[in-house]
Motif scaffolding. Structure first.
Motif, short mmCIF file in Angstrom:
data_model
loop_
_atom_site.label_atom_id
_atom_site.label_comp_id
_atom_site.label_asym_id
_atom_site.label_seq_id
_atom_site.Cartn_x
_atom_site.Cartn_y
_atom_site.Cartn_z
N TYR A 105 0.83 -1.20 0.00
CA TYR A 105 0.00 0.00 0.00
C TYR A 105 0.87 1.25 0.00
O TYR A 105 1.89 1.31 0.68
CB TYR A 105 -0.90 0.04 1.25
CG TYR A 105 -1.79 -1.16 1.41
CD1 TYR A 105 -2.97 -1.27 0.68
CD2 TYR A 105 -1.45 -2.18 2.30
CE1 TYR A 105 -3.80 -2.37 0.84
CE2 TYR A 105 -2.27 -3.28 2.46
CZ TYR A 105 -3.44 -3.38 1.72
OH TYR A 105 -4.25 -4.47 1.87
N GLY A 106 0.44 2.28 -0.74
CA GLY A 106 1.11 3.57 -0.69
C GLY A 106 1.00 4.16 0.71
O GLY A 106 -0.07 4.12 1.33
N ASP A 153 -6.96 5.68 6.15
CA ASP A 153 -7.53 4.37 6.52
C ASP A 153 -8.67 4.00 5.57
O ASP A 153 -8.77 2.84 5.14
CB ASP A 153 -8.04 4.40 7.96
CG ASP A 153 -6.91 4.44 8.97
OD1 ASP A 153 -5.76 4.13 8.59
OD2 ASP A 153 -7.17 4.82 10.14
N ALA A 154 -9.50 4.98 5.23
CA ALA A 154 -10.63 4.71 4.33
C ALA A 154 -10.13 4.37 2.93
O ALA A 154 -10.67 3.47 2.26
CB ALA A 154 -11.56 5.91 4.28
N GLU A 155 -9.10 5.08 2.47
CA GLU A 155 -8.54 4.80 1.14
C GLU A 155 -7.88 3.42 1.10
O GLU A 155 -7.99 2.70 0.10
CB GLU A 155 -7.54 5.89 0.76
CG GLU A 155 -8.19 7.23 0.44
CD GLU A 155 -7.18 8.35 0.28
OE1 GLU A 155 -7.50 9.33 -0.41
OE2 GLU A 155 -6.06 8.23 0.84
N LYS A 156 -7.20 3.09 2.18
CA LYS A 156 -6.56 1.77 2.24
C LYS A 156 -7.60 0.66 2.16
O LYS A 156 -7.41 -0.35 1.47
CB LYS A 156 -5.74 1.64 3.52
CG LYS A 156 -5.00 0.32 3.64
CD LYS A 156 -4.16 0.28 4.92
CE LYS A 156 -3.46 -1.07 5.05
NZ LYS A 156 -2.64 -1.14 6.29
N GLU A 157 -8.72 0.86 2.85
CA GLU A 157 -9.78 -0.15 2.81
C GLU A 157 -10.37 -0.25 1.41
O GLU A 157 -10.71 -1.35 0.94
CB GLU A 157 -10.87 0.21 3.82
CG GLU A 157 -11.96 -0.84 3.97
CD GLU A 157 -11.42 -2.20 4.38
OE1 GLU A 157 -12.02 -3.22 3.97
OE2 GLU A 157 -10.41 -2.26 5.10
N SER A 158 -10.48 0.90 0.73
CA SER A 158 -10.97 0.90 -0.65
C SER A 158 -10.05 0.10 -1.56
O SER A 158 -10.50 -0.69 -2.40
CB SER A 158 -11.10 2.34 -1.16
OG SER A 158 -11.41 2.36 -2.54
N VAL A 159 -8.75 0.29 -1.37
CA VAL A 159 -7.77 -0.44 -2.17
C VAL A 159 -7.84 -1.93 -1.87
O VAL A 159 -7.76 -2.78 -2.78
CB VAL A 159 -6.34 0.09 -1.90
CG1 VAL A 159 -5.29 -0.85 -2.47
CG2 VAL A 159 -6.18 1.48 -2.51
N ARG A 160 -7.99 -2.29 -0.60
CA ARG A 160 -8.09 -3.70 -0.22
C ARG A 160 -9.26 -4.37 -0.93
O ARG A 160 -9.16 -5.51 -1.40
CB ARG A 160 -8.24 -3.84 1.30
CG ARG A 160 -7.01 -3.40 2.08
CD ARG A 160 -7.20 -3.54 3.58
NE ARG A 160 -6.87 -4.90 4.01
CZ ARG A 160 -7.74 -5.77 4.48
NH1 ARG A 160 -9.01 -5.45 4.56
NH2 ARG A 160 -7.35 -6.96 4.85
N TYR A 191 0.33 6.85 -3.38
CA TYR A 191 -1.05 6.37 -3.23
C TYR A 191 -1.31 5.07 -3.99
O TYR A 191 -2.03 4.20 -3.51
CB TYR A 191 -2.03 7.43 -3.72
CG TYR A 191 -2.04 8.69 -2.90
CD1 TYR A 191 -2.76 8.76 -1.71
CD2 TYR A 191 -1.33 9.82 -3.30
CE1 TYR A 191 -2.77 9.91 -0.93
CE2 TYR A 191 -1.33 10.99 -2.55
CZ TYR A 191 -2.05 11.02 -1.37
OH TYR A 191 -2.05 12.17 -0.61
N SER A 192 -0.78 4.95 -5.20
CA SER A 192 -1.06 3.76 -5.99
C SER A 192 -0.45 2.53 -5.31
O SER A 192 0.63 2.59 -4.74
CB SER A 192 -0.54 3.90 -7.42
OG SER A 192 0.78 4.36 -7.45
N SER A 193 -1.18 1.43 -5.36
CA SER A 193 -0.83 0.23 -4.61
C SER A 193 -0.90 -0.98 -5.54
O SER A 193 -1.39 -0.89 -6.66
CB SER A 193 -1.79 0.06 -3.43
OG SER A 193 -1.82 1.23 -2.63
N ALA A 194 -0.41 -2.12 -5.05
CA ALA A 194 -0.37 -3.29 -5.92
C ALA A 194 -0.39 -4.59 -5.12
O ALA A 194 -0.03 -4.62 -3.93
CB ALA A 194 0.88 -3.25 -6.80
N LYS A 195 -0.81 -5.64 -5.79
CA LYS A 195 -0.71 -7.00 -5.25
C LYS A 195 0.09 -7.82 -6.24
O LYS A 195 -0.18 -7.80 -7.44
CB LYS A 195 -2.10 -7.61 -5.05
CG LYS A 195 -2.06 -9.04 -4.51
CD LYS A 195 -3.44 -9.55 -4.14
CE LYS A 195 -4.33 -9.76 -5.34
NZ LYS A 195 -5.64 -10.33 -4.99
#
Length: 295
Positions: free
Chosen positions: A40-41, A46-53, A88-92
């Motif tokens: 995660y970026g 916290d809300a953005e992280k949950e959205s990414v998840r 901000y951009s994240s990846a799996k």
């Protein structure tokens, strides 16, 4: 009534033919390659992280490892990187067995505005990442470059080691790709095709001098009908000469580049021109058949 039921069944069958179904994710833990790594970026709320998840369907994977990527990671992989950069951009990333190649998916395409999956793929090959499934997401509109840093970190956490000289060049490659697509208004897929074809030709021809690299660049620009200023052309030549000088096993890379070039060409339109006419005619014939049922 039977005719109506028959029509509904045929219509459902047609929709099934046209719309591909999503494959269910494999939740089996790979004891050899490890679990997927989600990065995660650091600047996500916290809300953005949950959205990414949710976008990356982390909950559906069963077992995974979660890490954060920040400015310290940026300067590790990129020369003269800014450790205060907001990410901000994240990846799996899920490692695959050797020979499986790269599968890149941008799961929030409306939020990654500058970087395409093909741009990520060609930069990752330069960096030394060859066999992995990668999904990229962001909770809001971002250009997407920082996801590449997260991919590097996730890849190393999963057990591999990357050459930082190669990651630095790969980042410059991605920056140049986004520069061409944004500032010069060159189609993103066309940019990815250009970079892939140049590297593919370098892999096949093994140029020994910068002058030979320059000829390859100029030939591909002409072939793809892309116009660059002298300054931008020189930036591209310099970048490709740096790639030529990296310690890359181009014989192994050539097959992946060829496969990627083929996929890009398919994406930008090298498809049977009569395909959609056949689809159109199929549904026209179907409509006529349905009309006849009620006459």
């Amino acid at each position: 009534m039977k005719r109506i039921i028959t029509f509904v069944m045929i219509f459902a069958l047609c929709i099934g033919m046209v719309i591909p179904t999503a494959a269910k994710a494999d939740s089996v833990v790979d004891e050899k390659l490890g679990v997927p790594v989600v990065v995660y970026g650091a600047n996500l709320s916290d809300a953005e992280k949950e959205s990414v998840r949710k976008s990356l369907k982390v909950e559906q994977d069963g077992e995974y490892e979660e890490i954060i990527v920040d400015g310290k990671d940026l300067v590790k992989y990129i020369t003269d990187g800014n450790d205060k950069a907001r990410m901000y951009s994240s990846a799996k990333i899920t490692r695959q067995d050797k020979g499986k190649g790269l599968v890149i998916s941008i799961v929030t395409p409306d939020h990654i505005t500058q970087v395409t999956s093909e741009m990520y793929a060609t930069a990752m090959l330069t960096a030394g990442i060859e066999d992995a499934i990668v999904e990229v997401a962001a909770p809001k509109a971002v250009t997407g470059e920082s996801a590449l840093i997260g991919i590097y970190k996730a890849y190393e956490v999963s057990g591999e080691t990357l050459d930082t000289e190669r990651t630095d060049v790969a980042n410059d490659e991605l920056n140049l790709a986004t520069r061409f697509s944004k500032n010069l208004d060159i189609d993103q897929d066309k940019v990815a095709e250009l970079l892939t074809e140049i590297k593919k030709t370098i892999a096949e021809n093994k140029p020994a001098t910068k002058e030979e690299v320059e000829k390859i660049v100029n030939d591909q620009l002409k072939k793809l009908n892309i116009e660059l200023s002298d300054a931008d052309r020189q930036l591209l030549i310099d970048l490709m000469d740096r790639i030529r000088n990296l310690d890359i096993d181009f014989s192994k890379l050539s097959d992946q580049l060829s496969d990627m070039a083929s996929k890009i060409k398919d994406k930008i339109g090298e498809i049977d021109p009569g395909f959609w006419e056949k689809v159109k005619q199929f549904f026209a014939d179907l409509a006529e058949s349905v009309k006849s049922w009620f006459n």
